[in-house]
Structures are given as structure tokens and as C-alpha cells.
Design a protein around this motif. Structure first.
Motif, PDB file in Angstrom:
ATOM      1  N   GLY A 217      59.091  23.127 -52.446  1.00  0.00           N
ATOM      2  CA  GLY A 217      60.078  23.787 -51.592  1.00  0.00           C
ATOM      3  C   GLY A 217      59.592  24.267 -50.239  1.00  0.00           C
ATOM      4  N   GLY A 218      58.577  25.131 -50.239  1.00  0.00           N
ATOM      5  CA  GLY A 218      58.133  25.769 -49.004  1.00  0.00           C
ATOM      6  C   GLY A 218      57.808  24.809 -47.867  1.00  0.00           C
ATOM      7  N   PRO A 219      57.026  23.774 -48.135  1.00  0.00           N
ATOM      8  CA  PRO A 219      56.678  22.860 -47.039  1.00  0.00           C
ATOM      9  C   PRO A 219      57.907  22.196 -46.405  1.00  0.00           C
ATOM     10  CG  PRO A 219      55.126  22.607 -48.843  1.00  0.00           C
ATOM     11  CD  PRO A 219      56.211  23.524 -49.336  1.00  0.00           C
ATOM     12  N   ALA A 220      58.991  22.049 -47.175  1.00  0.00           N
ATOM     13  CA  ALA A 220      60.208  21.481 -46.605  1.00  0.00           C
ATOM     14  C   ALA A 220      60.824  22.432 -45.588  1.00  0.00           C
ATOM     15  CB  ALA A 220      61.213  21.168 -47.710  1.00  0.00           C
ATOM     16  N   ILE A 221      60.684  23.718 -45.825  1.00  0.00           N
ATOM     17  CA  ILE A 221      61.207  24.700 -44.866  1.00  0.00           C
ATOM     18  C   ILE A 221      60.402  24.631 -43.576  1.00  0.00           C
ATOM     19  CG2 ILE A 221      61.650  27.149 -44.445  1.00  0.00           C
ATOM     20  CD1 ILE A 221      61.835  27.494 -47.498  1.00  0.00           C
ATOM     21  N   ILE A 222      59.088  24.590 -43.722  1.00  0.00           N
ATOM     22  CA  ILE A 222      58.236  24.504 -42.531  1.00  0.00           C
ATOM     23  C   ILE A 222      58.561  23.232 -41.752  1.00  0.00           C
ATOM     24  CG2 ILE A 222      55.854  24.302 -41.717  1.00  0.00           C
ATOM     25  CD1 ILE A 222      54.993  25.995 -44.109  1.00  0.00           C
ATOM     26  N   ALA A 223      58.732  22.119 -42.464  1.00  0.00           N
ATOM     27  CA  ALA A 223      59.056  20.858 -41.795  1.00  0.00           C
ATOM     28  C   ALA A 223      60.413  20.952 -41.092  1.00  0.00           C
ATOM     29  CB  ALA A 223      59.052  19.717 -42.805  1.00  0.00           C
ATOM     30  N   THR A 224      61.361  21.612 -41.753  1.00  0.00           N
ATOM     31  CA  THR A 224      62.684  21.783 -41.148  1.00  0.00           C
ATOM     32  C   THR A 224      62.577  22.577 -39.853  1.00  0.00           C
ATOM     33  OG1 THR A 224      63.712  21.728 -43.329  1.00  0.00           O
ATOM     34  CG2 THR A 224      65.017  22.677 -41.552  1.00  0.00           C
ATOM     35  N   ASP A 225      61.827  23.664 -39.891  1.00  0.00           N
ATOM     36  CA  ASP A 225      61.601  24.450 -38.670  1.00  0.00           C
ATOM     37  C   ASP A 225      61.061  23.552 -37.555  1.00  0.00           C
ATOM     38  OD1 ASP A 225      62.403  27.069 -39.199  1.00  0.00           O
ATOM     39  OD2 ASP A 225      60.476  27.663 -40.050  1.00  0.00           O
ATOM     40  N   GLU A 226      60.022  22.821 -37.893  1.00  0.00           N
ATOM     41  CA  GLU A 226      59.312  22.051 -36.869  1.00  0.00           C
ATOM     42  C   GLU A 226      60.187  20.911 -36.340  1.00  0.00           C
ATOM     43  OE1 GLU A 226      56.572  22.606 -34.588  1.00  0.00           O
ATOM     44  OE2 GLU A 226      55.888  23.437 -36.500  1.00  0.00           O
ATOM     45  N   LEU A 227      60.896  20.233 -37.219  1.00  0.00           N
ATOM     46  CA  LEU A 227      61.773  19.139 -36.785  1.00  0.00           C
ATOM     47  C   LEU A 227      62.902  19.692 -35.916  1.00  0.00           C
ATOM     48  CD1 LEU A 227      61.977  17.103 -40.126  1.00  0.00           C
ATOM     49  CD2 LEU A 227      60.860  16.350 -38.009  1.00  0.00           C
ATOM     50  N   SER A 228      63.456  20.827 -36.321  1.00  0.00           N
ATOM     51  CA  SER A 228      64.542  21.416 -35.531  1.00  0.00           C
ATOM     52  C   SER A 228      64.058  21.815 -34.147  1.00  0.00           C
ATOM     53  CB  SER A 228      65.113  22.649 -36.239  1.00  0.00           C
ATOM     54  OG  SER A 228      65.547  22.319 -37.519  1.00  0.00           O
ATOM     55  N   MET A 229      62.874  22.424 -34.092  1.00  0.00           N
ATOM     56  CA  MET A 229      62.299  22.827 -32.808  1.00  0.00           C
ATOM     57  C   MET A 229      62.159  21.616 -31.889  1.00  0.00           C
ATOM     58  SD  MET A 229      61.616  25.995 -32.339  1.00  0.00           S
ATOM     59  CE  MET A 229      60.254  26.066 -31.150  1.00  0.00           C
ATOM     60  N   ALA A 230      61.882  20.456 -32.487  1.00  0.00           N
ATOM     61  CA  ALA A 230      61.671  19.239 -31.701  1.00  0.00           C
ATOM     62  C   ALA A 230      62.985  18.512 -31.442  1.00  0.00           C
ATOM     63  CB  ALA A 230      60.690  18.327 -32.432  1.00  0.00           C
ATOM     64  N   GLY A 231      64.092  19.115 -31.837  1.00  0.00           N
ATOM     65  CA  GLY A 231      65.388  18.521 -31.523  1.00  0.00           C
ATOM     66  C   GLY A 231      65.844  17.469 -32.528  1.00  0.00           C
ATOM     67  N   LEU A 232      65.169  17.358 -33.666  1.00  0.00           N
ATOM     68  CA  LEU A 232      65.610  16.401 -34.682  1.00  0.00           C
ATOM     69  C   LEU A 232      66.605  17.069 -35.631  1.00  0.00           C
ATOM     70  CD1 LEU A 232      63.012  15.070 -33.521  1.00  0.00           C
ATOM     71  CD2 LEU A 232      62.827  13.886 -35.694  1.00  0.00           C
ATOM     72  N   LYS A 233      67.419  16.245 -36.251  1.00  0.00           N
ATOM     73  CA  LYS A 233      68.452  16.768 -37.155  1.00  0.00           C
ATOM     74  C   LYS A 233      68.195  16.261 -38.569  1.00  0.00           C
ATOM     75  CE  LYS A 233      70.866  18.254 -33.573  1.00  0.00           C
ATOM     76  NZ  LYS A 233      70.554  19.639 -33.226  1.00  0.00           N
ATOM     77  N   ILE A 234      68.608  17.059 -39.537  1.00  0.00           N
ATOM     78  CA  ILE A 234      68.522  16.653 -40.944  1.00  0.00           C
ATOM     79  C   ILE A 234      69.954  16.646 -41.464  1.00  0.00           C
ATOM     80  CG2 ILE A 234      67.446  17.191 -43.178  1.00  0.00           C
ATOM     81  CD1 ILE A 234      65.393  18.860 -41.501  1.00  0.00           C
ATOM     82  N   PRO A 235      70.685  15.556 -41.193  1.00  0.00           N
ATOM     83  CA  PRO A 235      72.121  15.574 -41.475  1.00  0.00           C
ATOM     84  C   PRO A 235      72.416  15.434 -42.963  1.00  0.00           C
ATOM     85  CG  PRO A 235      71.480  13.407 -40.720  1.00  0.00           C
ATOM     86  CD  PRO A 235      70.234  14.255 -40.681  1.00  0.00           C
ATOM     87  N   GLN A 236      73.615  15.816 -43.332  1.00  0.00           N
ATOM     88  CA  GLN A 236      74.029  15.660 -44.727  1.00  0.00           C
ATOM     89  C   GLN A 236      74.086  14.171 -45.073  1.00  0.00           C
ATOM     90  OE1 GLN A 236      73.653  16.382 -47.702  1.00  0.00           O
ATOM     91  NE2 GLN A 236      74.153  18.480 -47.106  1.00  0.00           N
ATOM     92  N   ILE A 237      73.846  13.849 -46.337  1.00  0.00           N
ATOM     93  CA  ILE A 237      73.948  12.454 -46.755  1.00  0.00           C
ATOM     94  C   ILE A 237      75.352  12.193 -47.313  1.00  0.00           C
ATOM     95  CG2 ILE A 237      71.523  11.921 -47.129  1.00  0.00           C
ATOM     96  CD1 ILE A 237      71.858  12.771 -50.045  1.00  0.00           C
ATOM     97  N   SER A 238      75.701  10.929 -47.423  1.00  0.00           N
ATOM     98  CA  SER A 238      77.060  10.551 -47.816  1.00  0.00           C
ATOM     99  C   SER A 238      77.308  10.842 -49.299  1.00  0.00           C
ATOM    100  CB  SER A 238      77.270   9.060 -47.551  1.00  0.00           C
ATOM    101  OG  SER A 238      76.443   8.311 -48.425  1.00  0.00           O
ATOM    102  N   ASP A 239      78.580  10.895 -49.665  1.00  0.00           N
ATOM    103  CA  ASP A 239      78.933  11.111 -51.065  1.00  0.00           C
ATOM    104  C   ASP A 239      78.405   9.973 -51.931  1.00  0.00           C
ATOM    105  OD1 ASP A 239      80.138  13.438 -50.424  1.00  0.00           O
ATOM    106  OD2 ASP A 239      82.174  12.611 -50.341  1.00  0.00           O
ATOM    107  N   LYS A 240      78.438   8.789 -51.349  1.00  0.00           N
ATOM    108  CA  LYS A 240      77.934   7.623 -52.080  1.00  0.00           C
ATOM    109  C   LYS A 240      76.440   7.824 -52.416  1.00  0.00           C
ATOM    110  CE  LYS A 240      77.000   2.905 -51.183  1.00  0.00           C
ATOM    111  NZ  LYS A 240      76.678   2.160 -49.960  1.00  0.00           N
ATOM    112  N   ALA A 241      75.701   8.280 -51.409  1.00  0.00           N
ATOM    113  CA  ALA A 241      74.270   8.517 -51.611  1.00  0.00           C
ATOM    114  C   ALA A 241      74.059   9.587 -52.684  1.00  0.00           C
ATOM    115  CB  ALA A 241      73.632   8.937 -50.294  1.00  0.00           C
TER     116      ALA A 241
END
Lengths: 696, 696
Positions: free
Chosen positions: B312-336
């Protein structure tokens, strides 16, 4: 082991039982047994498994009751439904502490939460302490115990840093990195759901542990900020705490909330870290890199760096990075230069940085370091050391180590080499406790962390002033009245009365019930005036047309009130008449409840500064005078308060006092959820609040 | 080998001679011989030393003339005074290229500079190319040549990235890091003083080298920006260039200047990098970490990341860092999600990030990656992979590698393990070309670099508009007149005429010689007016009391002019009468010559925004419409231009056009050193320049 007592049974268990120990290689129960064995645990191991005679060669027992000796600590790794009974059994057996590694409790919803409550109640009956559930466990590297009560995979050497991590994943990264760079570790703890033993308890325990020189902390949120603040404030006086909070972006915060269940945190944690003297990091790699320096180096007195380099480019990168971090590379004295002129090669650059040139050997490096050690105004030493194949690098390294023994000023080294060739040089530096880094910027950041820590510790922000001219009783009554009327948002007159009770200056005001009274009042206050519709039913009076400004005479005032009555048909609506204040600089000051932390105090210059540029600063109550002054100086538009473009500065003393009085008000009345003064108008020599809102 | 011809003799030498080869172990001549031998150089080695029969077992020759075969490349490592003759000898011998490792030339002052000129002249006579002096040399890892013509110490494996570094120290750090992380290197070049063969020449050469997939560049300054820009613009169409410039702080810039001798650079380099599509880094560690991903991964189409994690924790850190760099972690489709519900363990989190949970094995990971690969709106994949001791991690790693073979979307992995235990898993990932990092934030930054590069390449800023309504001839004449009068600063009327010639709108103005004429002019322009003292002798008219605003009638105008004459007693002084423009928003637009790059164009909102908040942006000429629009939107106070607090927005189209016209003006007249329009006043539907300065 009672709540609040020490955690000896957890960190120094004389015996460890494993309920759920298993013969299956890829099972947690088996892995923990393996870890205890492999790490050389000095106590008794008691695997508990009704179906196995032995686990990894150790005699196994069908139940905990069959274990022949006393049990200090028990792991529970069986499925959730069986955990409460296992805890009960442990209680009966006289076990002192339990690590519940099993997941599937509070974090999985109400069913799991009920199970968690169940085992906690049973544990309490027996004064049994619980670590976890849904957690890794603990490690104690002390050679006398070597307790590896955890299913992680890093087998750390003994060291001086202890790690406590809310996320085991991040904890494991930190532990592994300390292993990789060879600085080892003292103790480790990751307590997952933290149903009983909390992170602050662990920190308090390590505060007393002589072997722990530095505490590294990773949090995503705080479940009990008050306990956390109390403990860390005490422990920080004994040893450095390096901390990281994840979730500092909006997206990261969302991820953290779903990971931890949405507890208190956010910016309040960061502010608290600063107030408490805890060095905070935004990046776990930087935290680890800094920890390497903290583990062996003294804390510098200040921010002045002496740089020594045997290669040009990396010194520029280091200069960039040190400057960005607020460190200075000051000129060295003429005396120092005279010494270096004697000792350096002709091509050397006699300055700060000292470029000793690539051909420099031990005597040149030693002289340069000695000079920096002797310069009173140099607080720390940064070395760029590339290992040229034409230099006896081992003797250079020995000089670094020799000087490092003085423990006078911290040394960090950007060490540029192939470690598989310069094996002996690398070993000399490592054994000698020289913090070595692979990149100039990383070495610079580690040194900057030492300097930042020094600044945090040396900072005295004083204590919060207690104004004794306030009328606490009156505020108490107003809030009580507001509450008993079921009000969340107070009326304007209630807000103004509260502010006045705490001697926060207001533009002259009075509440009137009709136009006649309003006119009389306006004459007393003096035109021009402002009229505000005042009723408990109105929350956004501006939007409803309930505010009229710059009314210059009685006729206009009557007309305005008539219009307001027509527009806002609220029975019993009153009219607040207030002095109209033209000109000046608009400010916004506010307070927001932050559960467990007190209140967040906010300050900014109104208008576009707040709305467009988001140029606001926050602090946590209680705010001292020095802290309030720092709030003023830390907005980006701070020069405006001092006066720009020929204008005079504003009445900063008045702003600072209002911030302090607000801090006292919300500390006295924690039931105030939100208080906004927006705007305040500040002039050269006075400041008044023009409008405010309070919600309770 | 003529100037501009290819550098085959340098990078693919069939034979290497060493003038100054030495038997002394810790000497550069000996080290280079050792490096050639140890690295397995495939050509002939000819040590030259009048006193030795052999060096490290290789036959040595008394002079270069005694060398039996042809010589492609010669190292010169003898002291500076002997270098020119050695170059002459090489010319006579027919050597094609020389690496002069020896230091002590231009960088040491005039004596050294003379020696440098001397050997350059001799080299030219023989069409002999010089690499250096004061440099490391080159390395070519190609198995068919294995040329290690350098005294560094890293013996790199063959790889796909070539490194060119102005500073050998930084180049060595990068090369060593690529070695440490195991991605190898293609070619290496560090040319020190760069007296002949330049960095752009090397880049152009590598542009044609099929084995070079990525070029890594470190610079502190550019000696010939035009050549650099021309070459990189061409090469970037063939392969990525990752670059770092040091000296981005004031202090770092000072250090860089003293290191390189103060050539062109600064912010202009950074802007050029961006315009050319070169990915720029501020930290050499980040550059190296990104290079690992570039060496094996495809470039993503966009900024949407699919994250897969087993902790869990490392995903939060990665989310912080990706967001800071302007990247998005969008929702995945219902099919997925439907697919994942089937394939994941019950405790898994079916979302983006997908938390496959710690117990996940190969099938779970594979399904999660496949799902992300199939989602059209996901551009890249970020994996947090901790190696739990209870999971078959090798099979998990094999799935990563399998999917990676598709080369469809880039994958990066934050790989949390003890590499000394998970040896096989680590090897599978490495051999399979999965970029692995030790920290979540570092993996995130590397992925962000790929996405940033993609954005840079896909960005089309159009070409600069050429306004054909401008009067170039008139400006030419004005500047010529200014020059012939020996003027550096043009007069107000000259400035206004130049701006008008390029159709930059001005507040109505006219130059008058006395009060009578001024009054007549003011009547034509219409009151209120502004008066400005106008003379070539006046550089700061405001400070001298040479400006008066808001003059409402003839009497006041006469009085003001009389006072001005009294205050500023300059014979022949004239009076510029100008329309007074009250209200509006003040802007500043300017141009500054940046030698070799063209001009830096500056834009900001006037007043406190520029003066206090330093809220200005820069671009390099030529500025296109899209770039000018980006300048407007990239100041922090950009919302003000769109209108805030109920105000209407300003005439942005007009601002954009003025920036473009200014760009054209200074491009047409590079002799303009500095041009400031300060202020311009912009309204809802018009914009006018109120004052300006031009220095030539």
C-alpha cells in the motif's frame, strides 16, 4: 504488561510462540520461523500447530497451553475468525504481547471490525498487549537478542537507527536501503492497523533505548495526534526524528485516505513536524540518504559549507543543490588561503570550493580539510572525491577518516568510483563512518538535511502569549446561546461580540431593528456607513443583496433598508450599521479546527493574492508572536506589507497581535469549528476587522 | 580528416599511439595503455617514449616517426610546452586525430592560450583534428573495436546510450552509474577545452550511429549556441537527447562561469532545450534514472498511468510523485474491473491503482498488467513489486518480461527486494529489460520523464508569423542614425518610431520643442496628457523629474515644462507630449539579446507582480503565436488576464500579437541589445505602449 508500560516483551522477548506456524514453505508462519532461526534469535521458539510435530526442525506444540515454558511474545497468523479465541488462550497462558500478522479485520469492513473489537476486549482482560493486526511485526538487531519477529526479508546488521512505519511496504524499503548502503539498523516496527500498541508508544520506548541514535518515521495519517505530539516533543529532546508523510498531493492524499481509513493529517502533520523539531521529508529516498549522514555525523552549527573537490563539474552541481537548500559556500579567510597556497599544487583553485585538482593526493586533501576544520565560520564539509587511477586513493580516504574522528564538523562525500575496483578505499571510508553518496546532488541534500535539522533545533519561537484583557465568560455565553438555539453559524452581532471580547478591533458597528434606529445609529457612527442584513437565517448575505456600502446620508440609508426588506423577506431581520472603511490593504485571517491538533490558523493578503495566487500560510495553535511574525514574512507577497512602490508599510504589529488573539480564542473555545475574518483592512497605523464568520 | 567530416578516426581508430606513454604506474600515459589493454582494444597500440622499450608489455617507440604502421588516433600526455611540436610530428606522420589529455592551456591563462593557438594552427595545416586539450577522451564499447581512449576507470558493458559531457567528472559519474545499474553504454566523449572538435560535432556523429539509441548530454555553457541548436534540432528527430545543465542557481552559475570561462548559457539553454525537444534535467541522478527507462522502454502516448501494486504505502508515494509531475492515474473501465474481479484475490482493490495484495502471484500480476495494456486510455504502467518470501517471485518477474516484449506501453518497476537473495528474480527482470528502481518516487520520476519526452515531441508550436505590414527600412535608418551618433540608448522619439514601424500600438504622442508647441500638440491629442523630457542625454527621465502625468490644461502644461527646464538644464531638450491613459492593467514586455541564441523575450504583469512576486516568463526568439499564448498562460497571475473578482478579461490577443511583433523586430535587428516596453496598458479591448527603452 499494562497499557502505557514499557514494550520489553515486544522488543526483547525471551521466548516467541507462533500460533499458525506451518510446514508450508511459502506461508507466513513458516517464513517467520525461518527468519527467527536464520537471524539467530537468542530466545526460545515455540511453533504451535495441532497437526505438525516440528517446523523447520523445531519442536511444535498442538496448542499454546502445551508450550512448556513461559511465553513473552506470540505471533498469530491464523485466519481472522480464529483470532479472538487464540488471543483468549494466550491470555490464559500468560503471554505478555501478541503480534497479529493476520489481515482481514478493520480494514475489510464491519465484520472484520467486530472481530478486532472482540480480540481487543479479550486482550484487555489479561493485560495483554496487541501489535497489529494486519502488520509485519518487529525486529531487534541487538546482538544479545536478535529478535526477527517479522515476515520481511532483509536481515539487517546492527546499527543506530530505528524505523517505525505505518506502511510495512515503505518500512521495508527503508530497512532494505539501510542494508544496501551498509549502515544497518537498531530496531524495526510496523504495526498495521495499530489496534492497541501505537506508533507514539513505540517512539516513546525508543526514546529510552540507548542503542537508538536516530528514529525514522513513516506516516500517512495520525490516529491520535495529541498522543503523537506529546510523545515526539519529549523524544526529540533526546534524539533526532526523521519523518516522512505521504499523501502531500491531492491525489496522494486520496490514496492515503483509502489506505488508512481517512484519519487526521494533511498539512497539520507537516506543521506539527516543524513545530516539534522533527525533520520532515517528502521523498523516502532523500530520507534514507539523509539518515546515512545522521547515523555517523555531528549536527553542524550553521549553514556555511566548506567544499573540497578534485573535479570541476560535480562541484557546480553540488553548489546548485546546496544553494537551493539555503546553504552558503562562504569565502575562506586570507590566513586559510595562505596555508593552501603552500600546500596545494600550482593548478589548484585556492578558494571555496577548493579545487585540489585531480592529481591531488593525501597531503593536499588533508590540508584542505584541516583548513576547513579550522575556519570558524565554516560549519560543515562537503567533499567531491573522484578516484583517479593515478592517485593513491587509499591514503586519501584514510585522511578523511582521521579528520572525521574529531567529530567537530560533519563531513559528507560525493564518492565517484567503481566500488568493485576501489574495494579497499571504499572499505576505509565505510568503516571510518564517512557518509558516501554516488551523486553530487544527493550528497548535498544529505548535508542540507543536517543543517536543516540544526536550524530546527536551535529555533526558539517562544511561548504563546496569554492576553488577560479578554472576556472569556462573555464568549462562553454567546457560544452557549448559539448552541442552545441549534445554530451552526453565528449571527453577525454574535461574531462581532466574540471578536470584541477578545479585543480584536472592529470597524464601529451596532445592530438596529429598523430604519429609524439605523439612522440614529449611523449619525453616531458617522457617515458613510455600511448596512448588513443580520439574521440567523442568512448565511451568505452578500449573495442575497444583504450588504450595502458607502451610504452617505439618512435618505439613502432608509431607501437601502427598505429595499433590503423587500428583497430578503425574513421576519425579525435586523440591520447592522457599520463604519465604512475605504482604502487600506485587505487581509484574511482565519482559523479551522483540525481534529486532535487544535486549529489551523491561516493568513493572507486579500483579493487576488488569496483568490488567484493562493498566497496563504498556515500555522497550528498555539501561535506565538515569533510564529505570527513568520507567517507575515513567509507569504510571497510579504514585501507589500513592508511597503512597495513608494508606499508606506502596514501596521504589522497589529496583524501579529490579532493572529495571537485569534489563536488564544480558538484554543479557549475548541468548539469553534471555523472562524474567518474577511476582510480585515490594515493601514499604516491601524487595523480593523470589517466582516467575520464563525461556525460552531 | 577535414573539419565537418565524420569522426571515424576518433571513435573507431584502427590504431592508437600514445605520445607520453610511461612505465610509471600512477601516470596518465600508463593508465591509458592499461585501459586499452584491459578493455580489449581490437586495434594496434603504439606507446611512444624515447626512454622505454616497452610499456605494459607493448613495444614502445622513441618517436611517432618510428611507429611502423599507420596511426589513426594519438594521445598526447606530455607537458604543455612540448605539445605543439608533438602535434606537428603527428601531422607529418599522417595521424588523423589527436586526443590531448594534457592540461595547462587556455584554462590557465594567456601563456596556455598561446600554446593552444599554436598547436591548433599546426593541426590545421595537416587537416588533423584535435580532441581536447585538458580532457579525458573517448570510449567506444562496440565489441568490434572496444576503444578505451581515456584515463577513467569504469569499464562499461556495451549498451545503447552514448554520453557526451563538458565536465569529465560528471561524465564519469553518469558512466559509472550506467555500469552500476547494468544498462551499459554505447560511446563516451568528454572533450575538455573543446579547442577543435566540439560537443555538437559529437552529437551529430552519434545522430548517424545506429548503435546509439539515446544521447545523454551534460553542459555548463555553450561556446557556439548556433551550431548547437542547428545540430540538436536535426538529431532530435532521430533519437532522444537527455540533457542536464548545471549552474541553475545564482551561486551555481558563478561556479560554472569560473569553470568554463563565462560563455553563453543560463536560462536561454533551458528554453532552447524545451523548444528543440531535448528533455532537460536539473539533477544528474534523475537523468541517470530516467536513462534506464529510455534505454529499453517505448515512449508513451500520453500522461495516463496504470498502477499495479502489491503493497500500500509505496503506491501512495508513487501517486504523490506522479501527480507532482503532472501524470494522471485515471479510473479503469467497467470491463477492466469485471476482468479483475474474476482474476484477483478477494482482498484485492479493483481500481487504479490495482492493489493485487502481497499474496498475489504470477496469474494475478499478469492479469492486472494485461488489463492495463488493454485499456485504451492508459499510456504506461507503473508497478510496485515487493518480493514477499511467501510468493514465487520468479514467475511474477517472468510475466513482467513477457508483457514487456510487446513494447506497446512503457513499464517501470519500483522493485523492493534484497537483490542478494532474490538473485534469479533480479536477473530475470534485468535481462528482460524491465527498468527497476529502489524507491517508489524514483520509479515515478523515471516514468514521468518518458511522458514528458512524449509531450515535448508531440508539441507543435507552429512557426513564427512574419508580419508584412512592418517598415523595416525606417527602423534600419533610425538605428543607423543612432549608431552614427554614437548612441547606446535611443531617444524616446526614436523608440516610439521604431515601435510604430512594427505596428506596435502606442499611446498618442508627439515631440515638441517648447511650451507653445507642447500646448498646441496637447490640444490635438486631447487633455489630460503626459509630458516627458526627451533627450539623448537622459537615461532615467523619471528619476530626474522628467515625467509629469495627468496634466489637464494648458496652464498646468506650461508650468510643468517650465519646471522641467529649470530642473533638467540640458540644452536642446525636447518635450514628448503623450495621451494620458488612466486605469487598465499594466504589463511589461521586453527583449534581451542572448549571444548566439537570438533574444530572450520577457512578459509579465507590471507593478507588484513583476517587482515583488517576480512573476515573469521568458521565451527565445522566434516566438510563435502558440508560444506567446503559452507565455500569457504560464505566469502565476494568469487568471488576472482572464478577469477575476467580477472584472472582465483583458485583450490577450493584442498582447500575443505585440509579443510576436517584438520577436520579429529583434530578429530583424539583432543589433538591438535590449528593448523594454514598460508599461503597456491593456484594457478589455485595446492595448497601448506607454513607455519604452531601446539600447543598441
Amino acid at each position: 504488561m499494562e497499557k502505557g508500560s514499557n514494550l520489553d516483551a515486544l522488543f526483547w522477548p525471551k521466548s516467541v510462540a507462533l500460533i499458525g506456524a506451518s510446514k508450508k514453505e511459502l506461508s507466513i508462519g513458516n517464513v517467520i520461523t525461518k527468519n527467527l532461526l536464520r537471524y539467530g534469535y537468542k530466545g526460545q521458539i515455540y511453533p504451535v500447530n495441532p497437526k505438525a510435530d516440528e517446523i523447520r526442525g523445531i519442536v511444535a506444540y498442538p496448542t499454546i497451553f502445551d508450550v512448556p515454558g513461559e511465553v513473552d511474545l506470540t505471533h498469530i497468523v491464523i485466519p481472522p475468525p480464529f483470532v479472538p479465541q487464540a488471543v483468549e488462550d494466550c491470555g490464559k497462558k500468560g503471554v505478555k504481547a501478541i503480534i497479529i500478522n493476520t489481515a482481514g479485520f478493520k480494514e475489510m469492513g464491519s465484520e472484520g471490525e467486530a472481530l478486532e473489537k472482540d480480540f481487543l476486549a479479550r486482550a484487555e482482560k489479561y493485560n495483554l498487549r496487541i501489535f497489529g493486526p494486519n502488520c509485519q511485526g518487529i525486529i531487534n538487531t541487538d546482538p544479545s537478542i536478535k529478535a526477527y519477529c517479522d515476515f520481511t526479508f532483509t536481515y539487517p546488521d546492527p546499527g543506530s537507527i530505528s524505523i517505525v512505519a505505518q506502511s510495512g511496504g515503505v518500512g521495508a524499503i527503508i530497512m532494505q536501503n539501510f542494508f544496501d548502503v551498509g549502515i544497518g539498523m537498531r530496531m524495526y516496527a510496523s504495526n498495521g492497523n495499530a489496534s492497541d500498541i501505537s506508533i507514539p508508544e513505540v517512539i516513546r520506548y525508543w526514546g529510552e533505548d540507548e542503542g537508538t541514535r536516530v528514529i525514522v518515521l513513516y506516516v500517512e495519517s495520525l490516529s491520535d495526534p495529541e498522543e503523537f505530539m506529546e510523545v515526539t516533543k519529549e523524544v526529540i529532546t533526546k534524539k533526532p526524528i526523521l519523518a516522512m508523510r505521504a499523501g502531500y498531493t491531492k491525489e496522494g492524499a486520496k490514496a492515503a485516505t483509502s489506505h488508512t481509513g481517512g484519519l487526521a493529517g494533511g498539512i497539520a502533520i507537516d506543521i506539527f513536524f516543524k513545530k516539534a523539531g522533527i525533520l520532515a521529508f517528502k521523498d523516502v529516498a532523500e530520507l534514507c540518504q539523509a539518515a546515512v549522514a545522521f547515523s555517523t555525523q555531528p549536527i553542524p552549527k550553521g549553514k556555511h559549507v566548506g567544499m573540497i573537490t578534485n573535479t570541476g563539474g560535480p562541484a557546480i552541481i553540488a553548489t546548485d543543490e546546496l544553494s537551493m537548500a539555503g546553504l552558503k559556500i562562504p569565502q575562506i579567510s586570507d590566513k586559510a588561503k595562505a596555508v593552501l597556497k603552500e600546500t596545494m599544487f600550482p593548478a589548484a583553485s585556492i578558494s571555496n570550493p577548493v579545487d585540489v585538482v585531480a592529481t591531488a593526493g593525501a597531503p593536499q586533501f588533508r590540508s584542505a580539510i584541516d583548513v576547513m576544520m579550522d575556519e570558524d565560520h565554516i560549519d560543515s564539509i562537503y567533499i567531491n572525491f573522484v578516484t583517479p587511477p593515478f592517485v593513491d586513493c587509499e591514503s586519501v580516504a584514510r585522511e578523511f577518516v582521521e579528520v572525521n574522528k574529531q567529530k567537530k564538523k560533519p563531513i559528507v562525500c560525493n564518492y565517484m568510483t567503481d566500488k568493485s575496483q576501489w574495494i579497499e578505499t571504499t572499505k576505509i571510508l565505510k568503516d571510518g563512518g564517512i557518509p558516501c553518496y554516488d551523486f553530487p546532488g544527493i550528497a548535498a541534500k544529505a548535508l542540507a538535511a543536517l543543517a536543516d535539522y540544526s536550524e530546527l533545533q536551535s529555533k526558539d519561537t517562544g511561548s504563546a502569549k496569554c492576553f488577560d484583557d479578554v472576556d472569556k465568560a462573555k464568549v462562553k455565553k454567546i457560544i452557549k446561546n448559539g448552541r442552545s438555539a441549534g445554530r451552526e453559524l453565528l449571527t453577525s452581532s454574535q461574531v462581532y461580540n466574540i471578536l470584541e471580547s477578545y479585543r480584536i478591533p472592529l470597524a464601529g458597528w451596532s445592530v438596529t431593528k429598523d430604519a429609524d434606529q439605523a439612522v440614529k445609529t449611523a449619525e453616531k457612527i458617522g457617515y458613510p456607513v455600511v448596512v448588513k442584513a443580520d439574521s440567523e437565517m442568512i448565511s451568505h448575505k452578500s449573495d442575497m443583496g444583504g450588504v450595502a456600502v458607502n451610504i452617505t446620508d439618512a435618505d439613502e440609508l432608509r431607501k437601502v433598508i427598505k429595499n433590503m426588506i423587500n428583497r430578503i423577506a425574513i421576519p425579525g431581520m435586523k440591520f447592522l450599521i457599520q463604519e465604512f472603511i475605504p482604502g487600506g490593504t485587505e487581509l484574511i485571517i482565519g482559523a479551522n479546527e483540525e481534529k486532535g491538533f487544535g486549529h489551523l490558523i491561516m493568513f493572507g493578503i486579500g483579493g487576488i493574492y488569496v483568490e488567484v495566487l493562493k498566497d496563504v500560510v498556515f500555522d497550528l495553535t498555539p501561535v506565538t508572536q515569533i510564529e505570527a511574525e513568520e507567517m507575515l514574512s513567509s507569504i510571497k507577497a510579504a514585501p507589500i506589507l513592508n511597503g512597495v512602490r513608494g508606499e508606506k508599510g502596514v501596521y504589522k504589529k497589529g496583524i501579529v497581535e490579532i493572529i495571537q488573539r485569534l489563536s488564544q480564542l480558538v484554543t479557549d473555545f475548541p468548539e469553534i469549528k471555523e472562524l474567518d475574518m474577511n476582510p480585515l483592512i490594515v493601514f499604516e497605523d491601524k487595523i480593523v476587522v470589517v466582516d467575520g464568520r464563525i461556525s460552531i
